[in-house]
Design a protein around this motif. Sequence first.
Motif, PDB file in Angstrom:
ATOM      1  N   TYR A   1       0.832  -1.213   0.000  1.00 46.48           N
ATOM      2  CA  TYR A   1       0.000   0.000   0.000  1.00 46.48           C
ATOM      3  C   TYR A   1       0.861   1.256   0.000  1.00 46.48           C
ATOM      4  CZ  TYR A   1      -3.502   3.437   1.427  1.00 46.48           C
ATOM      5  OH  TYR A   1      -4.323   4.536   1.487  1.00 46.48           O
TER       6      TYR A   1
ATOM      7  N   PRO B   1      -2.425   7.612  -1.291  1.00 47.72           N
ATOM      8  CA  PRO B   1      -2.503   8.766  -2.196  1.00 47.72           C
ATOM      9  C   PRO B   1      -2.451  10.108  -1.462  1.00 47.72           C
ATOM     10  CG  PRO B   1      -4.677   7.802  -1.902  1.00 47.72           C
ATOM     11  CD  PRO B   1      -3.719   6.960  -1.098  1.00 47.72           C
ATOM     12  N   TYR B   2      -2.215  10.107  -0.167  1.00 49.63           N
ATOM     13  CA  TYR B   2      -2.142  11.370   0.588  1.00 49.63           C
ATOM     14  C   TYR B   2      -1.239  11.182   1.795  1.00 49.63           C
ATOM     15  CZ  TYR B   2      -5.435   9.080   3.720  1.00 49.63           C
ATOM     16  OH  TYR B   2      -6.026   8.198   4.580  1.00 49.63           O
TER      17      TYR B   2
ATOM     18  N   ARG C   1     -10.504  -2.489  -1.325  1.00 47.55           N
ATOM     19  CA  ARG C   1     -10.019  -1.197  -1.813  1.00 47.55           C
ATOM     20  C   ARG C   1      -8.501  -1.042  -1.828  1.00 47.55           C
ATOM     21  NH1 ARG C   1     -13.678   1.338   2.459  1.00 47.55           N
ATOM     22  NH2 ARG C   1     -13.161  -0.733   3.188  1.00 47.55           N
ATOM     23  N   TYR C   2      -7.788  -1.796  -0.972  1.00 49.00           N
ATOM     24  CA  TYR C   2      -6.318  -1.659  -0.916  1.00 49.00           C
ATOM     25  C   TYR C   2      -5.747  -2.885  -0.254  1.00 49.00           C
ATOM     26  CZ  TYR C   2      -8.711   0.848   2.868  1.00 49.00           C
ATOM     27  OH  TYR C   2      -9.619   1.231   3.810  1.00 49.00           O
TER      28      TYR C   2
ATOM     29  N   LEU D   1     -10.203  12.984  -3.991  1.00 49.94           N
ATOM     30  CA  LEU D   1      -9.107  12.352  -4.722  1.00 49.94           C
ATOM     31  C   LEU D   1      -9.595  11.890  -6.091  1.00 49.94           C
ATOM     32  CD1 LEU D   1      -7.590  10.193  -1.846  1.00 49.94           C
ATOM     33  CD2 LEU D   1      -6.427  12.060  -3.025  1.00 49.94           C
TER      34      LEU D   1
ATOM     35  N   VAL E   1      -6.584   7.577  -9.114  1.00 43.82           N
ATOM     36  CA  VAL E   1      -5.580   7.505  -8.053  1.00 43.82           C
ATOM     37  C   VAL E   1      -6.045   6.534  -6.971  1.00 43.82           C
ATOM     38  CG1 VAL E   1      -4.497   8.832  -6.178  1.00 43.82           C
ATOM     39  CG2 VAL E   1      -4.636   9.797  -8.484  1.00 43.82           C
ATOM     40  N   VAL E   2      -7.315   6.618  -6.630  1.00 46.46           N
ATOM     41  CA  VAL E   2      -7.855   5.743  -5.587  1.00 46.46           C
ATOM     42  C   VAL E   2      -7.903   4.291  -6.077  1.00 46.46           C
ATOM     43  CG1 VAL E   2      -9.892   5.213  -4.209  1.00 46.46           C
ATOM     44  CG2 VAL E   2      -9.174   7.588  -4.513  1.00 46.46           C
TER      45      VAL E   2
ATOM     46  N   ALA F   1      -4.821   1.674  -6.002  1.00 44.89           N
ATOM     47  CA  ALA F   1      -4.425   0.875  -4.830  1.00 44.89           C
ATOM     48  C   ALA F   1      -5.247  -0.401  -4.700  1.00 44.89           C
ATOM     49  CB  ALA F   1      -4.570   1.725  -3.562  1.00 44.89           C
ATOM     50  N   ALA F   2      -6.279  -0.565  -5.510  1.00 40.67           N
ATOM     51  CA  ALA F   2      -7.215  -1.687  -5.310  1.00 40.67           C
ATOM     52  C   ALA F   2      -6.663  -2.981  -5.908  1.00 40.67           C
ATOM     53  CB  ALA F   2      -8.551  -1.355  -5.951  1.00 40.67           C
ATOM     54  N   PRO F   3      -6.974  -4.124  -5.284  1.00 38.66           N
ATOM     55  CA  PRO F   3      -6.521  -5.409  -5.818  1.00 38.66           C
ATOM     56  C   PRO F   3      -7.137  -5.731  -7.181  1.00 38.66           C
ATOM     57  CG  PRO F   3      -7.263  -5.631  -3.532  1.00 38.66           C
ATOM     58  CD  PRO F   3      -7.641  -4.256  -3.981  1.00 38.66           C
ATOM     59  N   ALA F   4      -8.379  -5.294  -7.429  1.00 40.14           N
ATOM     60  CA  ALA F   4      -9.016  -5.577  -8.721  1.00 40.14           C
ATOM     61  C   ALA F   4     -10.022  -4.473  -9.026  1.00 40.14           C
ATOM     62  CB  ALA F   4      -9.723  -6.933  -8.681  1.00 40.14           C
TER      63      ALA F   4
ATOM     64  N   PHE G   1     -14.465  -0.788  -7.944  1.00 35.29           N
ATOM     65  CA  PHE G   1     -13.797  -1.918  -7.321  1.00 35.29           C
ATOM     66  C   PHE G   1     -14.464  -3.212  -7.792  1.00 35.29           C
ATOM     67  CE2 PHE G   1     -13.484   1.578  -4.147  1.00 35.29           C
ATOM     68  CZ  PHE G   1     -12.097   1.728  -4.166  1.00 35.29           C
TER      69      PHE G   1
END
Lengths: 470, 95
Positions: free
Chosen positions: A86, A89-90, A314-315, B70, B74-75, B78-81, B87
């Motif tokens: 991870y 983004p901030y 989400r991450y 954001l 960009v957001v 970071a997501a796996p898929a 998402f």
Amino acid sequence: MTDAVALTAAQAAAAVEAGDLDPRELFEAYRARAAADDLNAFVWVAGEAPGEPASGPLAGVPLGVKDLFCTEGVPSQAGSKILEGYRPPYTASVVARLAEAGAPLLAKTNQDEFAMGSSNENSAFGPVLNPWDRSRVPGGSSGGSAAAVAAGLVPWALGTDTGGSIRQPAALCGIVGLKPTYGAVSRFGMIAFASSLDQAGPLTRDVTDAALLFRHMTGRDPRDSTSIGLPEEVRLPSARRLDGIRLGVPDDLTGEGVEPGVMAAFEAALDRARELGATVERVALPHADYGLSAYYVLAPAEASSNLARFDGVRYGLRVEADDLLTMYTRTRHDGFGAEVKRRIMLGTYALSSGYYDAYYGRAQRVRTKIAEDFKAAFDAVDFVVTPTSPGVAFELGAKTGDPLSMYLNDYFTVPMSLAGIPAISIPCGLSEGLPVGLQLAGPAFSENRVLDAAFALEQALGFDGSGARQ
Amino acid sequence: MIDREQVLHVARLARLSLSDDEVQQMAGELSKVLGHIEKIAELDLDGVPPTSHVVEVPNALRPDEPRPSLPRDVVLAAAPAVADGGFLVPSPQAG
């Protein structure tokens, strides 16, 4: 350059200001030291000095930052496998604020996973070693920050304290750690553990450095509605005497379970305080002894809610499965370590139907009683003082098999967290060749007075931390 | 004090799968910690208000004005898929 790393952060900042020290050389000297770290104190080290020469009151003195602070484009995993890869983004407000004040990010420091631990053995990156004795723990959860500062691998570092996670590792590594009043520092961008308790604070070589770093951390942040800042500017401490200062040693929070060597160092420090003009008296905190029990309901309960967000969507880590629920449960099984699972289970249990009143509701009422105890105590004394930790740094692995014995490390630090008041740990001597910390706590927003008293005591004690320097 | 069935129930609530060994170990460890926590049952807390926030602050309000958040890409980075700007997750229906 060996001279530059021998300076405290405040001395280095002054040398840069005076034109005697090039901040790029200072950064490079520490970067080389951090890159050669063999304490496992760091999880990421900057590849090069920042492009822009640093300006501002912190004069380019580089900063170590606990992994759980989000740093844009830089790995931020809170010591957990579930946030593998991870890069946020901030950037956390407090890290951004310090960068603006001229303290560039040098390294991210190792920590217990999601700040849950008192030994730094709960990290997905492996344990941190104590620079005083590499067979021992540095304390936790801000163990990487504490070990790095003690060993001189960074001038100063950020940690977070939920129930003692700045103060206890500071004590075990022989450095200074300040947990500010709840609300003094923005929590925005800190990966949350227990939101009603978490506070960021400095880990430093001395009290002056703690004051200087804290001065540029505090302040209200529109992105954290619980942040207030301090009502006055943080002053660099200057007190040499403690005349008229009343120190309170809690009756209900000493004695049993404290190692004799720790008690001896603590009492010797109280003698020095008396020589400086302070009086030492007993003070009642009748509910403080219940603090640990209340804490281990409240913090896990809040954690179980905060950590619900880690679900593979989400991450971070995802363990694939054919259906959504199985993806969640497998991702969380593989991504969280044993202690984090234990706390999620404990917190979920305490909040579950039928148990809420007996656990969470009662613990919140105990919290009220503890806060009232401190209010009453501060009518009688200026500060409450205790040993920071019941023992010195213990052997790696000594307590990992027994969660309860690990939790008892937080006995002296948890009550102040529950009351939301500021508390500092300063090194006050050695026991068996290992540092002992003294904790000094004051009323909410009394940081300037806490820092002044700690400074006077620090000067009189003259603790020599060079045993940990590399 | 906390048995295997309770551990499994709480693990379901917490969206956590546990191996048989973990269930066994968790039952023992949680029982021991809860035994210590029981200490708070000794206190008479009738009429004591609960504390959820230690420092008194008034409601923190700000003007309700639209601001940029954001950027979506960009957001999602970071997501796996991801798929179609969102998402991507497996079906909620068990396969």
